[in-house]
Design a protein around this motif. Sequence first.
Motif, mmCIF file in Angstrom:
data_model
loop_
_atom_site.group_PDB
_atom_site.id
_atom_site.type_symbol
_atom_site.label_atom_id
_atom_site.label_comp_id
_atom_site.label_asym_id
_atom_site.label_seq_id
_atom_site.Cartn_x
_atom_site.Cartn_y
_atom_site.Cartn_z
ATOM 1 N N VAL A 213 126.355 79.737 77.812
ATOM 2 C CA VAL A 213 126.020 80.988 78.481
ATOM 3 C C VAL A 213 126.293 80.813 79.976
ATOM 4 N N GLY A 214 127.199 81.614 80.507
ATOM 5 C CA GLY A 214 127.581 81.518 81.910
ATOM 6 C C GLY A 214 126.538 82.107 82.858
ATOM 7 N N SER A 215 126.777 81.969 84.144
ATOM 8 C CA SER A 215 125.819 82.372 85.179
ATOM 9 C C SER A 215 125.475 83.858 85.135
ATOM 10 N N VAL A 216 126.475 84.701 85.108
ATOM 11 C CA VAL A 216 126.232 86.151 85.099
ATOM 12 C C VAL A 216 125.528 86.552 83.798
ATOM 13 N N ASP A 217 125.967 85.988 82.698
ATOM 14 C CA ASP A 217 125.364 86.261 81.398
ATOM 15 C C ASP A 217 123.894 85.840 81.404
ATOM 16 N N ARG A 218 123.590 84.691 81.995
ATOM 17 C CA ARG A 218 122.207 84.202 82.062
ATOM 18 C C ARG A 218 121.330 85.162 82.863
ATOM 19 N N ILE A 219 121.814 85.607 84.004
ATOM 20 C CA ILE A 219 121.034 86.515 84.854
ATOM 21 C C ILE A 219 120.746 87.817 84.122
ATOM 22 N N ILE A 220 121.766 88.364 83.466
ATOM 23 C CA ILE A 220 121.590 89.621 82.721
ATOM 24 C C ILE A 220 120.584 89.440 81.597
ATOM 25 N N ARG A 221 120.691 88.332 80.856
ATOM 26 C CA ARG A 221 119.766 88.076 79.752
ATOM 27 C C ARG A 221 118.329 87.966 80.250
ATOM 28 N N ILE A 222 118.130 87.241 81.346
ATOM 29 C CA ILE A 222 116.781 87.057 81.884
ATOM 30 C C ILE A 222 116.205 88.392 82.345
ATOM 31 N N LEU A 223 117.003 89.181 83.059
ATOM 32 C CA LEU A 223 116.525 90.488 83.532
ATOM 33 C C LEU A 223 116.187 91.432 82.377
ATOM 34 N N VAL A 224 117.067 91.500 81.392
ATOM 35 C CA VAL A 224 116.820 92.370 80.234
ATOM 36 C C VAL A 224 115.571 91.910 79.491
ATOM 37 N N GLY A 225 115.429 90.601 79.305
ATOM 38 C CA GLY A 225 114.254 90.067 78.619
ATOM 39 C C GLY A 225 112.963 90.395 79.339
ATOM 40 N N VAL A 226 112.942 90.196 80.654
ATOM 41 C CA VAL A 226 111.734 90.478 81.442
ATOM 42 C C VAL A 226 111.398 91.964 81.407
ATOM 43 N N TRP B 168 108.937 93.173 72.481
ATOM 44 C CA TRP B 168 108.734 91.715 72.448
ATOM 45 C C TRP B 168 109.991 90.987 71.994
ATOM 46 N N LEU B 169 110.957 91.702 71.467
ATOM 47 C CA LEU B 169 112.245 91.081 71.144
ATOM 48 C C LEU B 169 112.960 90.631 72.415
ATOM 49 N N GLY B 170 112.460 91.071 73.557
ATOM 50 C CA GLY B 170 112.983 90.624 74.840
ATOM 51 C C GLY B 170 112.800 89.131 75.053
ATOM 52 N N LEU B 171 111.945 88.506 74.236
ATOM 53 C CA LEU B 171 111.790 87.048 74.304
ATOM 54 C C LEU B 171 113.097 86.336 73.965
ATOM 55 N N ILE B 172 113.891 86.926 73.083
ATOM 56 C CA ILE B 172 115.138 86.285 72.659
ATOM 57 C C ILE B 172 116.126 86.169 73.817
ATOM 58 N N PRO B 173 116.479 87.264 74.498
ATOM 59 C CA PRO B 173 117.397 87.095 75.626
ATOM 60 C C PRO B 173 116.778 86.283 76.763
ATOM 61 N N LEU B 174 115.472 86.392 76.955
ATOM 62 C CA LEU B 174 114.819 85.625 78.013
ATOM 63 C C LEU B 174 114.945 84.123 77.746
ATOM 64 N N ILE B 175 114.643 83.693 76.547
ATOM 65 C CA ILE B 175 114.715 82.265 76.210
ATOM 66 C C ILE B 175 116.149 81.761 76.245
ATOM 67 N N THR B 176 117.088 82.519 75.671
ATOM 68 C CA THR B 176 118.481 82.062 75.681
ATOM 69 C C THR B 176 119.041 82.023 77.094
ATOM 70 N N GLY B 177 118.570 82.927 77.955
ATOM 71 C CA GLY B 177 118.999 82.907 79.351
ATOM 72 C C GLY B 177 118.438 81.719 80.098
ATOM 73 N N LEU B 178 117.181 81.397 79.855
ATOM 74 C CA LEU B 178 116.555 80.265 80.528
ATOM 75 C C LEU B 178 117.120 78.928 80.058
ATOM 76 N N VAL B 179 117.393 78.830 78.762
ATOM 77 C CA VAL B 179 117.914 77.581 78.188
ATOM 78 C C VAL B 179 119.405 77.422 78.446
#
Length: 65
Positions: free
Chosen positions: A5-18, A34-45
């Motif tokens: 997961v690249g930098s821009v993808d990570r930022i988008i995932r974290i923002l959408v998850g939060v 609460w499905l926002g946990l999925i993009p949040l975790i994949t963005g953080l990891v």
Amino acid sequence: MKSNVGSVDRIIRILVGVVLIALAVTNVIGWWGWLGLIPLITGLVGFCPLYPMLGLSTCPLKKRQ
């Protein structure tokens, strides 16, 4: 686990998850937020388990020397 997961993808995932989790906590969108946990975790990891199955990666290619 190799990062796929690249930098821009990570930022988008974290923002959408939060945002989804915040909307779920405030009861604006209901339980499915609460499905926002999925993009949040994949963005953080930095790893998305679905990407290898689809042959995708948003990480930049490393140059060989």
